[in-house]
Design a protein around this motif. Structure first.
Motif, PDB file in Angstrom:
ATOM      1  N   PRO A  60      -2.724   6.957  -0.691  1.00 42.85           N
ATOM      2  CA  PRO A  60      -2.732   8.208   0.091  1.00 42.85           C
ATOM      3  C   PRO A  60      -2.842   7.979   1.601  1.00 42.85           C
ATOM      4  CG  PRO A  60      -4.776   7.947  -1.159  1.00 42.85           C
ATOM      5  CD  PRO A  60      -3.836   6.896  -1.650  1.00 42.85           C
ATOM      6  N   PHE A  61      -3.394   6.829   1.995  1.00 40.38           N
ATOM      7  CA  PHE A  61      -3.586   6.584   3.426  1.00 40.38           C
ATOM      8  C   PHE A  61      -2.422   5.836   4.077  1.00 40.38           C
ATOM      9  CE2 PHE A  61      -5.949   3.263   1.054  1.00 40.38           C
ATOM     10  CZ  PHE A  61      -5.325   2.115   1.534  1.00 40.38           C
ATOM     11  N   PHE A  62      -1.333   5.593   3.315  1.00 40.75           N
ATOM     12  CA  PHE A  62      -0.231   4.759   3.829  1.00 40.75           C
ATOM     13  C   PHE A  62       0.381   5.305   5.126  1.00 40.75           C
ATOM     14  CE2 PHE A  62       4.367   3.526   3.703  1.00 40.75           C
ATOM     15  CZ  PHE A  62       4.198   2.153   3.884  1.00 40.75           C
ATOM     16  N   ASP A  63       0.658   6.601   5.158  1.00 41.24           N
ATOM     17  CA  ASP A  63       1.333   7.170   6.336  1.00 41.24           C
ATOM     18  C   ASP A  63       0.420   7.135   7.568  1.00 41.24           C
ATOM     19  OD1 ASP A  63       3.759   8.297   7.385  1.00 41.24           O
ATOM     20  OD2 ASP A  63       2.600  10.147   7.659  1.00 41.24           O
ATOM     21  N   SER A  64      -0.832   7.497   7.333  1.00 42.32           N
ATOM     22  CA  SER A  64      -1.805   7.470   8.425  1.00 42.32           C
ATOM     23  C   SER A  64      -2.042   6.037   8.913  1.00 42.32           C
ATOM     24  CB  SER A  64      -3.093   8.122   7.910  1.00 42.32           C
ATOM     25  OG  SER A  64      -4.148   7.878   8.781  1.00 42.32           O
ATOM     26  N   LEU A  65      -2.141   5.101   7.976  1.00 45.88           N
ATOM     27  CA  LEU A  65      -2.371   3.693   8.333  1.00 45.88           C
ATOM     28  C   LEU A  65      -1.211   3.136   9.167  1.00 45.88           C
ATOM     29  CD1 LEU A  65      -3.860   0.938   8.082  1.00 45.88           C
ATOM     30  CD2 LEU A  65      -2.712   0.645   5.868  1.00 45.88           C
ATOM     31  N   THR A  66       0.023   3.443   8.761  1.00 48.31           N
ATOM     32  CA  THR A  66       1.173   2.902   9.494  1.00 48.31           C
ATOM     33  C   THR A  66       1.341   3.608  10.844  1.00 48.31           C
ATOM     34  OG1 THR A  66       2.615   4.289   8.119  1.00 48.31           O
ATOM     35  CG2 THR A  66       2.401   1.981   7.490  1.00 48.31           C
ATOM     36  N   HIS A  82       0.819  -1.223   0.000  1.00 43.03           N
ATOM     37  CA  HIS A  82       0.000   0.000   0.000  1.00 43.03           C
ATOM     38  C   HIS A  82       0.852   1.271   0.000  1.00 43.03           C
ATOM     39  CE1 HIS A  82      -3.616  -2.261   0.376  1.00 43.03           C
ATOM     40  NE2 HIS A  82      -3.477  -2.589   1.637  1.00 43.03           N
ATOM     41  N   LYS A  83       2.163   1.162  -0.254  1.00 42.73           N
ATOM     42  CA  LYS A  83       3.023   2.336  -0.032  1.00 42.73           C
ATOM     43  C   LYS A  83       2.720   3.535  -0.921  1.00 42.73           C
ATOM     44  CE  LYS A  83       7.273   0.896  -2.469  1.00 42.73           C
ATOM     45  NZ  LYS A  83       6.850  -0.460  -2.900  1.00 42.73           N
ATOM     46  N   GLU A  84       2.073   3.306  -2.064  1.00 48.85           N
ATOM     47  CA  GLU A  84       1.711   4.441  -2.924  1.00 48.85           C
ATOM     48  C   GLU A  84       0.327   5.020  -2.594  1.00 48.85           C
ATOM     49  OE1 GLU A  84       4.109   5.476  -4.566  1.00 48.85           O
ATOM     50  OE2 GLU A  84       5.362   3.662  -4.651  1.00 48.85           O
TER      51      GLU A  84
END
Ligand code: ATP
Ligand code: MG
Length: 139
Positions: A56-62, A52-54
């Protein structure tokens, strides 16, 4: 016989519903082959969700996945990947079917209580991410 990775996410642990989730697995004939509670680092969460690194929610999810401890389990049974997905319900709890874990307990598209592998290949990667062969117990 099939295996899948299940995670009770930080919101599920915080809501004190570990037992509720496990009970659904057990009453549906699913066996637990491995289990532990861990607190992921940011880089461990990024590695797990690399597909999912591309998004938009990747940073929030991690960030969310590192916000507290999680319970990681390997589930075992016939057709357990899709069985578990059915018990979980749709990603967005608003679309989830009545009686599913997410319909009952999720409050947010991101904070949706559980994770489940979506295919045999992802299950193999995800199980190997958290467990070695000595930690898996077929019954
Ligand atoms: P999971 O992989 O956790 O079992 P899933 O396969 O139903 O859930 P994915 O599309 O793989 O959903 O997304 C992974 C996770 O990312 C979701 O469970 C959710 O926590 C989060 N997520 C998915 N879509 C969004 C979104 N649009 N906004 C915020 N978070 C999202
Ligand atoms: Mg997924």
């Amino acid at each position: 016989m099939e295996r899948t990775l299940s995670i009770i996410k930080p919101d599920g642990v915080e809501k004190n519903i570990i037992g509720e989730v496990i009970k659904r697995f057990e009453t549906n004939g699913i066996k637990i082959a491995a289990m532990k509670m861990i607190h992921l680092s940011k880089s461990q969460a990024q590695g797990f969700y690399a597909v999912h690194k591309e998004r938009p929610f990747f940073d929030s999810l991690t960030d969310f996945m590192t916000s507290g401890p999680i319970v990681v389990m390997v589930l075992e049974g016939e057709d357990v990947i899709s069985k578990n997905r059915k018990l979980m319900g749709a990603t967005n709890f608003k679309d989830a079917e009545e009686g599913t874990i997410r319909k009952e307990y999720a409050t947010d598209i991101e904070k949706n209580v559980v994770h489940g592998s979506d295919a045999p290949e992802t299950a193999a990667f995800e199980i190997g991410y958290f467990f070695n062969d000595l930690e898996l117990h077929s019954r």
